[in-house]
Design an enzyme around this catalytic site. Structure first.
Site, short mmCIF file in Angstrom:
data_model
loop_
_atom_site.label_atom_id
_atom_site.label_comp_id
_atom_site.label_asym_id
_atom_site.label_seq_id
_atom_site.Cartn_x
_atom_site.Cartn_y
_atom_site.Cartn_z
N PRO A 73 0.83 -1.25 -0.06
CA PRO A 73 0.04 0.19 -0.12
C PRO A 73 0.94 1.23 -0.06
CG PRO A 73 -0.78 -1.53 1.61
CD PRO A 73 0.48 -2.10 1.03
N CYS A 74 0.48 2.41 -0.53
CA CYS A 74 1.19 3.65 -0.81
C CYS A 74 0.61 4.51 -0.19
CB CYS A 74 1.23 3.83 -2.40
SG CYS A 74 -0.23 4.43 -3.21
N GLN A 75 -0.54 4.46 0.68
CA GLN A 75 -1.00 5.73 1.06
C GLN A 75 0.01 6.50 1.99
OE1 GLN A 75 -2.36 2.72 0.95
NE2 GLN A 75 -4.45 2.98 0.59
N LEU A 77 2.99 6.75 1.79
CA LEU A 77 4.16 7.22 0.89
C LEU A 77 3.71 8.40 -0.09
CD1 LEU A 77 5.76 4.01 -0.30
CD2 LEU A 77 6.32 5.21 1.77
N SER A 78 2.53 8.47 -0.49
CA SER A 78 2.26 9.12 -1.89
C SER A 78 1.91 10.60 -1.05
CB SER A 78 0.80 8.52 -2.36
OG SER A 78 -0.21 9.00 -1.49
#
Length: 129
Positions: A73-75, A77-78
């Site tokens: 999951p990128c939440q 990091l984004s």
């Protein structure tokens, strides 16, 4: 070649791998995704693969694979997220996916994420060894 797919979403990494290695017999042995619609798509494309809903399932520790793919999951990091970073509650799944990759005996770990993951490249490279 036995492939294990973790947090794979809708199977894009697996399709890319099969196209990047034409003529190689790729066998997707298992997929893991907690999102029901993604599991439905994965099951329709790879009905023979065992499905898991949670990367913390201890049965994943016993799977042997040549290649492990994962898109954690990128939440955290984004740019759209809250900036918790690689150790955030969502993006921190990277560490569990890497652990499964190591336990599987895979010689290749293929991962994808947002460009902001490069901020954590040193930690990612260190974990992947």
């Amino acid at each position: 070649m036995r492939v294990l797919s973790l947090c794979s979403g809708y199977g894009g990494l697996e399709l890319a791998l099969s196209r990047a290695l034409p003529g190689r017999e790729l066998r997707l042995i298992a997929t893991c995704d907690n999102y029901g619609p993604a599991r439905s798509v994965l099951k329709s494309h790879w009905p023979e693969a065992t499905q898991f809903k949670d990367v913390h399932d201890p049965a994943l520790d016993d799977l042997q694979a040549d290649v492990v793919t994962f898109g954690f999951p990128c939440q955290d990091l984004s740019r759209a997220g809250h900036g918790a970073g690689l150790w955030g509650s969502r993006s921190g799944l990277f560490f569990r996916c890497a652990e499964i990759g190591h336990l599987s005996g895979a010689s290749v770990l293929l991962l994808e994420n947002v460009p902001q993951a490069l901020k954590y490249r040193e930690a990612i490279d260190s974990e992947l060894g």
